[in-house]
Design a protein around this motif. Structure first.
Motif: not given
Length: 235
Positions: A83-85, A45-66, A93-97
């Motif tokens: 690295e994250e992607e 349950e934790y793995a399924a829940e927290y994946w969404h933050h891990v998967s979103a982390f590159p988008t945080y970086l992309s938002s800052l980079h832009s 491999r992507p860290h979300s994978d």
């Protein structure tokens, strides 16, 4: 130079004081992990829940980079994003994978993870990081990243040890954690150096940086509160 070093030492001491109440290794969920008190269902349950933050982390970086101007800061954010992607040669491999491998090792399918309706606390965590990446001061955005990534190595080590000792889980299912025992050491060092440089030029931004770090640390703690609430309600 000595005055700069002294001032920065004082700043980082205050930073650690602000984030200390949200030390994730002291959270009941991670304490239960370390003691082997979680079931594999809890971990799934934790793995399924927290994946969404891990998967979103590159988008945080992309938002800052832009939104950063051309220069050192923007390029360092891009290196972290690569690295994250998984497009950096060292990452492979992507860290979300890699996190998805952990979820699969706990018995979750990709569809179950991707389609999960996350807890409100997890939604709030992702919203918080997205908002922090848009802070007026880039140093404040980087403080949020530092508050997260500076703590990951110790947390990842504890998780990997717990998985091996209590759940017989190593190899691919634990790769995310074994990688992050070292990967985020360099990331955190970069954020800290960049923050130091920014504050050397704008010491009046210190409070904004401290507040951003504290806000990020609190959001990470509260996200685990949601995981723990679900665990205790099930058990």
């Amino acid at each position: 130079m000595s005055l700069t070093i002294s001032r920065n030492a004082g700043f980082w001491s205050r930073f650690e004081e602000r984030v200390a109440p949200f030390n994730l290794l002291q959270h009941p969920f991670y304490q239960a992990w370390s003691k082997g008190e979680l079931t594999r269902e809890d971990l799934r349950e934790y793995a399924a829940e927290y994946w969404h933050h891990v998967s979103a982390f590159p988008t945080y970086l992309s938002s800052l980079h832009s939104r950063l101007p051309d220069g050192e800061m923007r390029r360092e954010v891009l290196r972290n994003l690569a690295e994250e992607e998984g497009v950096d040669a060292a990452a492979a491999r992507p860290h979300s994978d890699l996190w998805m491998d952990f979820a699969a090792g706990m018995g979750a399918s990709r569809g179950e993870v991707e389609g999960r309706a996350v807890q409100p606390e997890m939604t709030a965590l992702m919203t918080t990081f997205r908002e922090l990446m848009q802070e007026e001061k880039a140093s404040a955005a980087m403080a949020a990243l530092y508050a997260y990534e500076s703590k990951v190595p110790a947390i990842a080590t504890t998780k990997a040890e717990g998985l091996a000792e209590h759940y017989g889980t190593e190899g691919a299912a634990a790769r995310y954690f074994t990688l992050h025992q070292t990967a985020d050491v360099a990331h955190a060092s970069v954020w800290r150096e960049l923050i130091d440089k920014q504050l050397a030029n704008a010491p009046e931004d210190e409070e904004a940086v401290l507040a951003a770090g504290e806000r990020a640390a609190k959001a990470l703690w509260v996200a685990l509160d949601g995981v723990e609430r679900q665990r205790t309600s099930i058990n």
